[in-house]
Design a protein around this motif. Structure first.
Motif, mmCIF file in Angstrom:
data_model
loop_
_atom_site.group_PDB
_atom_site.id
_atom_site.type_symbol
_atom_site.label_atom_id
_atom_site.label_comp_id
_atom_site.label_asym_id
_atom_site.label_seq_id
_atom_site.Cartn_x
_atom_site.Cartn_y
_atom_site.Cartn_z
ATOM 1 N N GLY A 40 74.480 36.614 70.222
ATOM 2 C CA GLY A 40 75.593 37.260 70.895
ATOM 3 C C GLY A 40 75.269 37.444 72.368
ATOM 4 O O GLY A 40 74.420 36.744 72.923
ATOM 5 N N THR A 41 75.920 38.402 73.002
ATOM 6 C CA THR A 41 75.687 38.644 74.428
ATOM 7 C C THR A 41 75.230 40.077 74.652
ATOM 8 O O THR A 41 75.614 40.989 73.924
ATOM 9 C CB THR A 41 76.954 38.382 75.258
ATOM 10 N N THR A 42 74.389 40.259 75.676
ATOM 11 C CA THR A 42 73.894 41.583 76.037
ATOM 12 C C THR A 42 73.519 41.580 77.509
ATOM 13 O O THR A 42 73.271 40.512 78.085
ATOM 14 C CB THR A 42 72.676 41.996 75.180
ATOM 15 N N VAL A 43 73.462 42.773 78.109
ATOM 16 C CA VAL A 43 72.953 42.907 79.474
ATOM 17 C C VAL A 43 71.591 43.589 79.453
ATOM 18 O O VAL A 43 70.980 43.792 80.484
ATOM 19 C CB VAL A 43 73.933 43.693 80.378
ATOM 20 N N CYS A 44 71.116 43.923 78.281
ATOM 21 C CA CYS A 44 69.832 44.600 78.122
ATOM 22 C C CYS A 44 68.700 43.580 78.303
ATOM 23 O O CYS A 44 68.634 42.583 77.582
ATOM 24 C CB CYS A 44 69.739 45.255 76.753
ATOM 25 N N VAL A 45 67.809 43.846 79.254
ATOM 26 C CA VAL A 45 66.733 42.905 79.579
ATOM 27 C C VAL A 45 65.599 42.953 78.559
ATOM 28 O O VAL A 45 65.099 41.932 78.121
ATOM 29 C CB VAL A 45 66.187 43.177 81.001
ATOM 30 N N LEU A 46 65.174 44.130 78.159
ATOM 31 C CA LEU A 46 64.021 44.257 77.275
ATOM 32 C C LEU A 46 64.392 44.431 75.800
ATOM 33 O O LEU A 46 63.556 44.813 75.000
ATOM 34 C CB LEU A 46 63.154 45.432 77.730
ATOM 35 N N CYS A 47 65.627 44.144 75.436
ATOM 36 C CA CYS A 47 66.072 44.302 74.046
ATOM 37 C C CYS A 47 65.871 42.986 73.293
ATOM 38 O O CYS A 47 65.781 41.924 73.895
ATOM 39 C CB CYS A 47 67.538 44.694 74.010
ATOM 40 N N SER A 48 65.804 43.090 71.977
ATOM 41 C CA SER A 48 65.619 41.877 71.182
ATOM 42 C C SER A 48 66.286 41.998 69.822
ATOM 43 O O SER A 48 66.497 43.099 69.312
ATOM 44 C CB SER A 48 64.129 41.586 71.001
ATOM 45 N N ILE A 49 66.608 40.845 69.263
ATOM 46 C CA ILE A 49 67.125 40.733 67.895
ATOM 47 C C ILE A 49 66.145 39.851 67.141
ATOM 48 O O ILE A 49 65.757 38.785 67.628
ATOM 49 C CB ILE A 49 68.519 40.090 67.857
ATOM 50 N N THR A 50 65.738 40.285 65.953
ATOM 51 C CA THR A 50 64.820 39.490 65.139
ATOM 52 C C THR A 50 65.339 39.383 63.712
ATOM 53 O O THR A 50 65.986 40.296 63.201
ATOM 54 C CB THR A 50 63.407 40.108 65.100
ATOM 55 N N GLY A 51 65.031 38.262 63.076
ATOM 56 C CA GLY A 51 65.382 38.050 61.677
ATOM 57 C C GLY A 51 66.833 37.638 61.500
ATOM 58 O O GLY A 51 67.613 37.581 62.440
ATOM 59 N N GLY A 52 67.157 37.324 60.262
ATOM 60 C CA GLY A 52 68.533 37.033 59.898
ATOM 61 C C GLY A 52 68.993 35.618 60.161
ATOM 62 O O GLY A 52 70.170 35.320 59.988
ATOM 63 N N SER A 53 68.093 34.726 60.572
ATOM 64 C CA SER A 53 68.520 33.364 60.891
ATOM 65 C C SER A 53 68.548 32.449 59.659
ATOM 66 O O SER A 53 68.991 31.310 59.745
ATOM 67 C CB SER A 53 67.640 32.760 61.977
ATOM 68 N N ALA A 54 68.087 32.955 58.531
ATOM 69 C CA ALA A 54 68.164 32.214 57.263
ATOM 70 C C ALA A 54 69.124 32.966 56.338
ATOM 71 O O ALA A 54 69.268 34.185 56.430
ATOM 72 C CB ALA A 54 66.790 32.114 56.619
ATOM 73 N N TYR A 55 69.783 32.238 55.454
ATOM 74 C CA TYR A 55 70.732 32.882 54.542
ATOM 75 C C TYR A 55 70.045 33.940 53.689
ATOM 76 O O TYR A 55 68.956 33.716 53.167
ATOM 77 C CB TYR A 55 71.388 31.848 53.621
ATOM 78 N N GLN A 56 70.689 35.085 53.584
ATOM 79 C CA GLN A 56 70.268 36.184 52.702
ATOM 80 C C GLN A 56 71.380 36.393 51.682
ATOM 81 O O GLN A 56 72.551 36.530 52.072
ATOM 82 C CB GLN A 56 70.092 37.489 53.497
ATOM 83 N N ALA A 57 71.058 36.424 50.406
ATOM 84 C CA ALA A 57 72.058 36.693 49.384
ATOM 85 C C ALA A 57 72.540 38.135 49.535
ATOM 86 O O ALA A 57 71.744 39.060 49.631
ATOM 87 C CB ALA A 57 71.479 36.471 47.997
#
Length: 173
Positions: free
Chosen positions: A104-121
């Motif tokens: 997605g989009t963000t203006v936060c420089v030191l923020c991060s998103i991890t996980g969720g790139s593989a299908y989860q039932a």
């Protein structure tokens, strides 16, 4: 001289109280999540030959659902979870899964998103899909794309219309 010490102490106490209050209220700011998107209707092809089964796996658009999420500042973390509820009927042999297809989009420089790139039932109880970490500011992400997958489609499942609602929650870690 005693009056000056008292005024100094009162100002000092006021500043400490103000700083602690700000830190307390920033920490109390809750996480927020919003989901947008369209209903996904899976078109299952007709079987025309005896002894055949369905292909079994169907995928939505890569941005079927768009999430907007906020996590408070000061080293805050948010766990985005997903579950489903029958609406009104669902067959437990059908497996609905979800994955994150982008940040997605963000203006936060030191923020991060991890996980969720593989299908989860997706189950009836919350399962973690991905995490958002805010280091030094409010982590505010918009348009986090989510893709859905349906599997388990079989001729052994009674013919009917099956519906479910997907529920996204965000909680502190």
């Amino acid at each position: 001289m005693k009056t000056n010490n008292t005024i100094f102490f009162a100002r000092y106490l006021f500043k400490i109280t103000l700083i602690l209050s700000l830190l307390f209220f920033c920490a109390l700011r809750s996480q927020k999540i919003t989901a947008t998107g369209n209903n996904w209707t899976v078109t299952i092809p007709t079987i025309t030959e005896a002894g055949s089964n369905y292909s079994g796996v169907y995928e939505s658009a890569t941005n079927q659902i768009l999430l907007t999420a906020e996590v408070p500042l000061l080293l805050g973390s948010g766990k985005v979870s997903v579950s489903y509820v029958s609406d009104p009927t669902w067959n437990s042999n059908l497996v609905l899964s979800a994955k994150r297809t982008g940040n997605g989009t963000t203006v936060c420089v030191l923020c991060s998103i991890t996980g969720g790139s593989a299908y989860q039932a997706i189950t009836l109880t919350d399962i973690e899909l991905f995490r958002i970490v805010a280091v030094a500011s409010l982590a505010s992400y918009s348009n986090i794309p989510i893709q859905l997958q349906l599997s388990g489609v079989s001729v052994t499942i009674p013919a009917a219309t099956y519906n479910s609602k997907i529920i996204f929650t965000i909680s502190a870690l």
